[in-house]
Structures are given as C-alpha cells and as structure tokens.
Design a protein around this motif. Structure first.
Motif, PDB file in Angstrom:
ATOM      1  N   SER A 185     -86.022  -3.902-240.251  1.00 17.81           N
ATOM      2  CA  SER A 185     -85.315  -2.649-240.539  1.00 17.81           C
ATOM      3  C   SER A 185     -85.260  -2.401-242.044  1.00 17.81           C
ATOM      4  O   SER A 185     -84.706  -3.210-242.788  1.00 17.81           O
ATOM      5  CB  SER A 185     -83.890  -2.746-239.990  1.00 17.81           C
ATOM      6  N   SER A 188     -81.569  -1.959-243.286  1.00 10.29           N
ATOM      7  CA  SER A 188     -80.726  -3.144-243.450  1.00 10.29           C
ATOM      8  C   SER A 188     -81.249  -4.086-244.524  1.00 10.29           C
ATOM      9  O   SER A 188     -80.474  -4.736-245.203  1.00 10.29           O
ATOM     10  CB  SER A 188     -80.626  -3.916-242.132  1.00 10.29           C
ATOM     11  N   ILE A 309     -79.810 -10.831-232.382  1.00 10.06           N
ATOM     12  CA  ILE A 309     -80.339 -11.038-233.744  1.00 10.06           C
ATOM     13  C   ILE A 309     -81.332 -12.203-233.681  1.00 10.06           C
ATOM     14  O   ILE A 309     -80.924 -13.350-233.512  1.00 10.06           O
ATOM     15  CB  ILE A 309     -79.199 -11.345-234.752  1.00 10.06           C
ATOM     16  N   TYR A 419     -83.596  -9.079-239.530  1.00 12.22           N
ATOM     17  CA  TYR A 419     -82.874  -7.811-239.385  1.00 12.22           C
ATOM     18  C   TYR A 419     -83.870  -6.787-238.827  1.00 12.22           C
ATOM     19  O   TYR A 419     -84.605  -6.152-239.567  1.00 12.22           O
ATOM     20  CB  TYR A 419     -82.350  -7.332-240.737  1.00 12.22           C
ATOM     21  N   THR A 420     -83.878  -6.653-237.510  1.00 11.45           N
ATOM     22  CA  THR A 420     -84.862  -5.752-236.901  1.00 11.45           C
ATOM     23  C   THR A 420     -84.304  -4.326-236.836  1.00 11.45           C
ATOM     24  O   THR A 420     -83.106  -4.108-237.028  1.00 11.45           O
ATOM     25  CB  THR A 420     -85.248  -6.247-235.492  1.00 11.45           C
ATOM     26  N   HIS A 423     -80.534  -2.788-236.648  1.00 10.78           N
ATOM     27  CA  HIS A 423     -79.587  -3.862-236.989  1.00 10.78           C
ATOM     28  C   HIS A 423     -78.215  -3.262-237.360  1.00 10.78           C
ATOM     29  O   HIS A 423     -77.179  -3.709-236.870  1.00 10.78           O
ATOM     30  CB  HIS A 423     -80.168  -4.672-238.152  1.00 10.78           C
ATOM     31  N   TYR A 447     -75.687 -11.086-240.904  1.00 12.50           N
ATOM     32  CA  TYR A 447     -75.154  -9.728-240.745  1.00 12.50           C
ATOM     33  C   TYR A 447     -75.478  -8.749-241.874  1.00 12.50           C
ATOM     34  O   TYR A 447     -76.213  -7.804-241.674  1.00 12.50           O
ATOM     35  CB  TYR A 447     -73.639  -9.790-240.535  1.00 12.50           C
TER      36      TYR A 447
END
Ligand SMILES: Cc1cc2nc3c(=O)[nH]c(=O)nc-3n(C[C@H](O)[C@H](O)[C@H](O)COP(=O)(O)OP(=O)(O)OC[C@H]3O[C@@H](n4cnc5c(N)ncnc54)[C@H](O)[C@@H]3O)c2cc1C
Length: 472
Positions: A185, A188, A309, A419-420, A423, A447
């Motif tokens: 992502s 993210s 995740i 982080y795909t 996310h 996160y």
C-alpha cells in the motif's frame, strides 16, 4: 502511587519505548506507576540485535534509523546517548543497482525513487533515454482524482514509469521492507509521497521543495547535524539496553511467554509457565499474528483482522574479508538487486564503508539480505548452503573469490509486516473494534510504521493513551 497495574507484552523497541514514555510522563506529573513487561526470549530488544566478535560489530537485524523520522534520535538524546549517535561516512554516499550483471550507480539526487537533479540523471547509464524522458514527464502528469489506496507499483508506474519501478522503486522496497510492490500500500508505506502528489501535483516538485528547505535549514549552521541514516557507535542494541537501565518503575521479566489474555472486570494475563496475573490495562507490543493468538479468547473478529496482516521472513548474512583480498573498490554504501536479475540476494550493505567502527582497519564487512516476499524459501537453507549461496552471489556480482574471515547468519522468521493495499482502512476498523475493550492497546511495527523510529513514536502515543485511560 497509583495501585493500577500496567502490563506490557513484548520487550522489543515498541514495548520498551512504551514503558519508558509511561515513566517519563508519569514522572513529569509527579505520579508513581507500576509496570510489568513480559518478554518471551531470554534477552530484550526483539529484532534489534548487535554482536561483537573479533573486532567486528555485526548487526543481525536493523543497522540504522532514518533521521528524517526524528523520534529515535530524540529518544537517544533524552536517554543521554547523544554522543553515541553515529553518522554515515558521507564520502561513500552512493548506492548501486545491479543491471545485466553489472553494478550501476544510482544517479546523484535520486532520493528514494524521485529524481531531484537533472544532470546526474541524464548522465546515468542505469536508465535508458526513454526511461529518463518518462521520469521527467512526472512534472506534467496530473494528480490522481480519487483518494483510493493503490499499490506502490501502480503509483510509481503512473507517476514515474515502468523503468523507475523496475530499476529503483521495486529493488528498494524489496531490500528495505522485504515487500512486494504489487501488493504494498503506497498510502501506508509512503504517505509522504501521496501527500506530495496532493500538495505539489508532482513528486519531483515536492522533493525539490523539501531539499531546498533542508538546505536552508542546513546553511544556518555548517553541515547538518545528522546524516540521512544514523546509527549508534556501539551498535543499535545500545538503545534497548540503555532504556532498561533507565527504567525505574518497570519490572522486566524475560523468559516469560504470555499464553493468553482474558477480559473479566480486569484483565487476566496467563503465562506459559502457568502463572496468572491481573492487570488494569494491557499493551500488546507483539507482532500482530501473535497478538491475534493471544486475543482469541476475547474477540475472534479482532484476531481475524490482525491475521490479515501478512508477514515475510528474511535473513541477513554478514561476511568479513581481509581488505587486501578484495579488488572491488566498494565505493558506496552497497547495492540493490532488481528481481529481473534473478539473483538470490536482494542487496548488500558495504558495512565498513557506510559506518566507522564496524571492522578492524585491515578488514571489510559486507552484509547481504536474503528472502522477503518473493524468495522466502532461501531463508531456511541450512547454514552451509546459505553461506555457499551468498559467496557465489558475491563472486558473481563483486568479483570476490577469497574466503571470508568470518560469517554470521541471522534468520528473521515472520519479522517483516507487509502493509498491503487497504492497510489503513483495516486499521480503522480494528481501532473501532478495540474501542469496545477499553484498557487494551496495540502498538508495534505491524500497524503505523515499521521502522525503529516509527515504533518509538507509536510507543510514545500509546503511553499517552494508557495514562489517559487510567486518569493519570
Ligand atoms: C532484518 C531486519 C532489518 C531491519 N532493518 C531496519 C533498519 O535498518 N532500520 C529500521 O528502522 N528498522 C529496521 N527493521 C525493522 C525494525 O527492526 C522493527 O520494525 C522493530 O525493531 C520492531 O520492533 P517491535 O518492538 O515492534 O517488534 P519486535 O522487535 O518483534 O519485538 C516484539 C517482542 O515481543 C516478544 N514476544 C512475542 N510474543 C510474545 C509473547 N507471547 N509473550 C512475551 N513476549 C512475546 C518477542 O520475543 C519480541 O522480543 C529491520 C527488521 C529486520 C527483521
């Protein structure tokens, strides 16, 4: 002194930064608190692991932090470690990219993947003429209308073209984050780039403005205090060790694996050794899949979200050589390997060039990266095959034929959160669900950023939330 019990699970940098910030804030408010931190291993630090041997300083996991994200440096300063901060050797500040079996210099002025200087890019033989023109066209490409998340590949292809993606962006994220640009992502991982596109309409314009700003700030003094990457003279393990020395209200218990957490009126923390402990508030500073398994008894849908995740496994292999036995000038910090080259390492750092105090004067230290989302199987080769493989790669890429003086392998199984796409949206759903369980907090690399500095920042924020929850 409050009688509220705070438990932190996980003694990596995230758990330690949370504990330290809790104490710092409590002390400022004149409060005394009681924290228990459980760590399943026999040492603290998590992924941060420094080894000293035969005059070499070897980082098994991370080897530096980005000064642009200031929280690690600020914490070091507050811990009285300012003198230990170590700059990179900027006379070697060059990165190479492997292309058709040869190492090519990444043009000067390319920051992350964005060109900010025209002449070095024009002179470079890394990118073809059409690739250079395509990168330059970035200035005129309108910004994206929708705010929907997209993959790094889509983003870079759209703004800078396929060649910038294949030769710069993709090897960079494979080397640094062990991630696949097709699923990563951009929102993210590189929120700054998304903001730059939004604010300036162009990454090149945004990056040039940022450079100008930095130069202006730098020209007030002489050379900027920090280089882009910073480390600690005695290795990064100095940071968790110093935090521990400075903790006064925290009991650190190593070799204590938490097996489950239950929520009644208060939290019940069960350890693998059978002990059960009550807590008023719990901070999970564990990888998200571990937190998922600890929370199964509380809320399955939170665990299911956490399990979305994905993680990748990697390994670092460090090799030391006699300086005289290597003809390659190693005029840089190291090199990255695009996937198209079909090699079995994703990159290497020329450690003794990048930082001082890493090897005796007559030797060099090289650290190679293995695995990541595309080549995970290689992480689990046995030691002998792993070393042979790495030696073979260094022979082909750098012409090294001599035997190493020493070798070290560190395997990091499921240590790199991915982080795909989506996310951020998943995190906001997670936050909503967590709000039904006041007193429960999640922090760590899974996160809101997985660099050391971002983990520290998130730990600090988590500490503020915990104290607010306890009305302190
Ligand atoms: C090879 C590698 C290279 C990296 N390079 C860099 C770099 O150069 N710069 C950078 O900024 N970042 C880098 N990173 C990322 C950075 O190291 C990590 O994101 C960061 O250290 C994560 O810290 P953490 O505390 O969130 O997690 P961790 O370090 O994973 O700590 C979690 C802790 O929780 C403990 N734990 C887990 N389950 C339990 C349980 N049930 N009970 C008790 N304890 C438990 C674990 O043992 C561990 O100690 C790198 C990471 C790796 C793997």
């Amino acid at each position: 002194m409050t009688d509220k019990k705070i438990v932190i699970i996980g003694g990596g940098i995230s758990g330690l930064a949370t504990a330290y910030s809790l104490e710092e804030i409590a002390r400022k408010k004149g409060e005394s608190i009681s924290i228990t931190l459980f760590e399943k291993n026999n040492r603290i630090g998590g992924n941060i692991l420094t080894e000293r041997t035969d005059g070499f300083l070897i980082e098994g996991g991370p080897d530096c932090f980005l000064s642009e994200k200031p929280w690690a440096i600020q914490l070091c300063e507050r811990l009285g470690m300012g003198e230990s901060l170590l700059r990179t050797n900027d006379e070697y500040r060059k990165t190479y990219i492997l292309l058709n079996g040869h190492l090519h210099e990444l043009p000067e002025g390319v920051i992350l993947m964005i060109p900010t200087e025209i002449f070095p890019l024009l002179k470079s033989n890394l990118i073809s003429l059409s690739g250079k023109i395509r990168m330059g066209m970035e200035l005129f490409i309108p910004k994206k209308e929708s705010s929907a998340d997209e993959s790094l590949s889509q983003f870079v292809r759209r703004r800078l073209g396929q060649e910038a993606l294949d030769k710069i962006a993709a090897p960079l994220v494979a080397g640094v984050h062990a991630e696949d640009p097709d699923t990563m992502s951009v929102k993210s991982r590189f929120p700054r780039f998304v903001q730059m596109e939004e604010e300036y309409g162009s990454l090149i314009k945004g990056m040039i403005a940022k450079r100008r700003e930095m130069r202006r700030a730098g020209s007030k003094g002489n050379k900027p205090k920090y280089t882009m990457f910073m480390t600690l003279k005695d290795g990064l393990s100095e940071m968790p060790a110093t935090i521990v020395q400075n903790l006064k209200m925290t009991k650190i218990l190593t070799n204590r694996e938490v097996a489950g957490v239950d929520k009644r009126d208060i939290f019940k923390i069960s350890l693998k050794n059978g002990e059960v402990l009550d807590a008023d508030t719990v901070v999970f500073a564990t990888p998200s899949y571990e937190t998922a398994s600890l929370l199964t008894g509380i809320n399955d849908s939170i665990s299911a979200l956490l399990n979305k995740i994905p993680y990748a496994s990697t390994a670092t292999v460090s090799l030391a050589f006699k300086k005289e036995s290597i003809s390659n000038p190693m005029n840089g910090f190291g090199f990255l390997v695009p996937r198209q080259e079909k090699r079995r390492i994703t990159g290497a750092t020329w450690v003794s060039r990048k930082f001082s105090y890493r090897s005796p004067d007559d030797s060099v230290l090289i650290r190679c990266f293995i695995g990541g989302s595309h080549n995970e199987k290689l992480v689990f080769l046995n030691d002998k095959d792993m070393i042979e493989m790495v030696k073979g790669e260094l022979r082909d890429i750098m012409g090294i034929t001599s035997e190493p003086l020493l070798t070290r392998i560190y395997r990091w199984e499921k240590a790199m959160p991915q982080y795909t796409i989506g996310h951020e949206e998943r995190l906001s759903i997670l936050d909503k669900k967590l709000s039904e369980y006041p007193g429960m907090f999640l922090t760590g690399s899974s996160y809101r950023g997985s660099g050391i500095s971002e983990c520290i920042k998130d730990g600090q924020l988590t500490a503020e939330f915990v104290l607010k929850y306890l009305n302190l």
